[in-house]
Design a protein around this motif. Structure first.
Motif, PDB file in Angstrom:
ATOM      1  N   GLN A  46       0.749  -1.079   0.097  1.00 15.29           N
ATOM      2  CA  GLN A  46      -0.027   0.004   0.142  1.00 15.29           C
ATOM      3  C   GLN A  46       0.902   1.108   0.209  1.00 15.29           C
ATOM      4  N   THR A  47       2.089   1.178   0.636  1.00 16.18           N
ATOM      5  CA  THR A  47       2.824   2.271   0.676  1.00 16.18           C
ATOM      6  C   THR A  47       3.323   2.594  -0.879  1.00 16.18           C
ATOM      7  N   LEU A  48       3.516   1.709  -1.632  1.00 19.82           N
ATOM      8  CA  LEU A  48       4.262   1.765  -2.544  1.00 19.82           C
ATOM      9  C   LEU A  48       3.048   2.279  -3.538  1.00 19.82           C
ATOM     10  N   GLU A  49       1.980   1.779  -3.466  1.00 21.12           N
ATOM     11  CA  GLU A  49       0.728   2.231  -4.330  1.00 21.12           C
ATOM     12  C   GLU A  49       0.632   3.687  -4.107  1.00 21.12           C
ATOM     13  N   ASN A  50       0.571   4.139  -2.702  1.00 19.89           N
ATOM     14  CA  ASN A  50       0.541   5.417  -2.393  1.00 19.89           C
ATOM     15  C   ASN A  50       1.466   6.347  -2.973  1.00 19.89           C
ATOM     16  N   LEU A  51       2.880   5.877  -3.082  1.00 17.83           N
ATOM     17  CA  LEU A  51       4.076   6.636  -3.617  1.00 17.83           C
ATOM     18  C   LEU A  51       3.884   6.749  -4.924  1.00 17.83           C
ATOM     19  N   GLU A  52       3.221   5.755  -5.708  1.00 15.61           N
ATOM     20  CA  GLU A  52       3.183   5.886  -7.215  1.00 15.61           C
ATOM     21  C   GLU A  52       1.998   6.545  -7.574  1.00 15.61           C
ATOM     22  N   ALA A  53       1.064   6.532  -6.765  1.00 13.44           N
ATOM     23  CA  ALA A  53      -0.254   7.854  -7.049  1.00 13.44           C
ATOM     24  C   ALA A  53       0.360   9.137  -7.004  1.00 13.44           C
ATOM     25  N   SER A  54       1.411   9.447  -5.974  1.00 10.88           N
ATOM     26  CA  SER A  54       1.984  10.774  -6.097  1.00 10.88           C
ATOM     27  C   SER A  54       2.913  10.974  -7.160  1.00 10.88           C
ATOM     28  N   LEU A  55       3.315  10.130  -7.856  1.00  9.88           N
ATOM     29  CA  LEU A  55       4.255  10.269  -8.891  1.00  9.88           C
ATOM     30  C   LEU A  55       3.315  10.490 -10.115  1.00  9.88           C
ATOM     31  N   VAL A  56       2.322   9.751 -10.377  1.00  8.73           N
ATOM     32  CA  VAL A  56       1.342   9.743 -11.489  1.00  8.73           C
ATOM     33  C   VAL A  56       0.576  11.480 -11.206  1.00  8.73           C
ATOM     34  N   ASP A  57       0.396  11.656 -10.123  1.00  8.51           N
ATOM     35  CA  ASP A  57       0.048  12.940  -9.877  1.00  8.51           C
ATOM     36  C   ASP A  57       0.527  14.099 -10.666  1.00  8.51           C
ATOM     37  N   VAL A  58       1.788  13.996 -10.932  1.00  8.29           N
ATOM     38  CA  VAL A  58       2.813  14.812 -11.501  1.00  8.29           C
ATOM     39  C   VAL A  58       3.302  14.438 -12.818  1.00  8.29           C
ATOM     40  N   GLY A  59       2.896  13.302 -13.429  1.00  6.47           N
ATOM     41  CA  GLY A  59       3.145  12.938 -14.687  1.00  6.47           C
ATOM     42  C   GLY A  59       4.267  11.964 -14.717  1.00  6.47           C
ATOM     43  N   LEU A  60       4.719  11.323 -13.449  1.00  7.61           N
ATOM     44  CA  LEU A  60       5.787  10.455 -13.341  1.00  7.61           C
ATOM     45  C   LEU A  60       5.429   9.004 -13.190  1.00  7.61           C
ATOM     46  N   ASN A  61       6.092   8.129 -12.897  1.00  8.44           N
ATOM     47  CA  ASN A  61       5.826   6.617 -12.634  1.00  8.44           C
ATOM     48  C   ASN A  61       7.103   6.055 -11.792  1.00  8.44           C
ATOM     49  N   ARG A  62       6.489   4.584 -11.576  1.00  8.53           N
ATOM     50  CA  ARG A  62       7.572   4.091 -10.711  1.00  8.53           C
ATOM     51  C   ARG A  62       8.771   3.720 -11.222  1.00  8.53           C
ATOM     52  N   ASN A  63       8.895   3.978 -12.638  1.00 11.94           N
ATOM     53  CA  ASN A  63      10.317   3.750 -13.412  1.00 11.94           C
ATOM     54  C   ASN A  63      11.177   4.825 -13.254  1.00 11.94           C
ATOM     55  N   ASP A  64      10.539   6.004 -12.934  1.00 12.89           N
ATOM     56  CA  ASP A  64      11.256   7.193 -12.879  1.00 12.89           C
ATOM     57  C   ASP A  64      11.881   7.259 -11.533  1.00 12.89           C
ATOM     58  N   ILE A  65      11.581   6.517 -10.689  1.00 14.00           N
ATOM     59  CA  ILE A  65      12.505   6.584  -9.282  1.00 14.00           C
ATOM     60  C   ILE A  65      13.892   6.078  -9.345  1.00 14.00           C
ATOM     61  N   VAL A  66      14.783   7.146  -8.878  1.00 15.77           N
ATOM     62  CA  VAL A  66      16.253   6.637  -9.142  1.00 15.77           C
ATOM     63  C   VAL A  66      16.563   6.460  -7.619  1.00 15.77           C
TER      64      VAL A  66
END
Length: 122
Positions: free
Chosen positions: A42-62
């Motif tokens: 759920q934490t990772l899903e919440n994190l990804e939702a924040s990324l999607v809100d600004v046009g990014l996704n999990r693959n953009d995490i460095v």
């Protein structure tokens, strides 16, 4: 008197880097699972939702920082973490910290907006 919104931003760009605040495994209805596997998912899903809100996704995490309430949760936490990132694992640190009651994990991350640059693991 209401406390109002929290005094921080969920995400903040600095150039092409996006910094996220810490995310926990609380669902939108306010509930929290008890186990580390479920809370990590759920934490990772919440994190990804924040990324999607600004046009990014999990693959953009460095880079990610994982905060665990107990380091004995490390192995179990890695199961959903590895499933979430699959083969594009970001750099990561993990530390044991005091978290509010019932919260087993918190994750913050740095993502790169421009993925045209090579971000392959060295």
């Amino acid at each position: 008197m209401s406390a109002g919104p929290p005094p921080y931003s969920r995400t903040k760009f600095a150039g092409d880097l996006l910094f996220t605040s810490g995310h926990i495994g609380r669902r939108t209805d306010g509930t929290l699972d008890e186990g580390i596997v479920e809370q990590t998912r759920q934490t990772l899903e919440n994190l990804e939702a924040s990324l999607v809100d600004v046009g990014l996704n999990r693959n953009d995490i460095v880079r990610a920082t994982v905060y665990l309430s107990d380091m004995s949760l490390w192995s179990e936490m890695n199961i959903p973490y590895r499933e979430f990132f699959d083969t594009q694992l970001p750099a990561r640190s993990a530390v044991c910290v005091g978290l509010p009651a019932g919260i087993l994990i918190e994750i913050d991350a740095v993502a790169l907006r421009d993925t045209n640059e090579s971000s392959a693991a060295l």
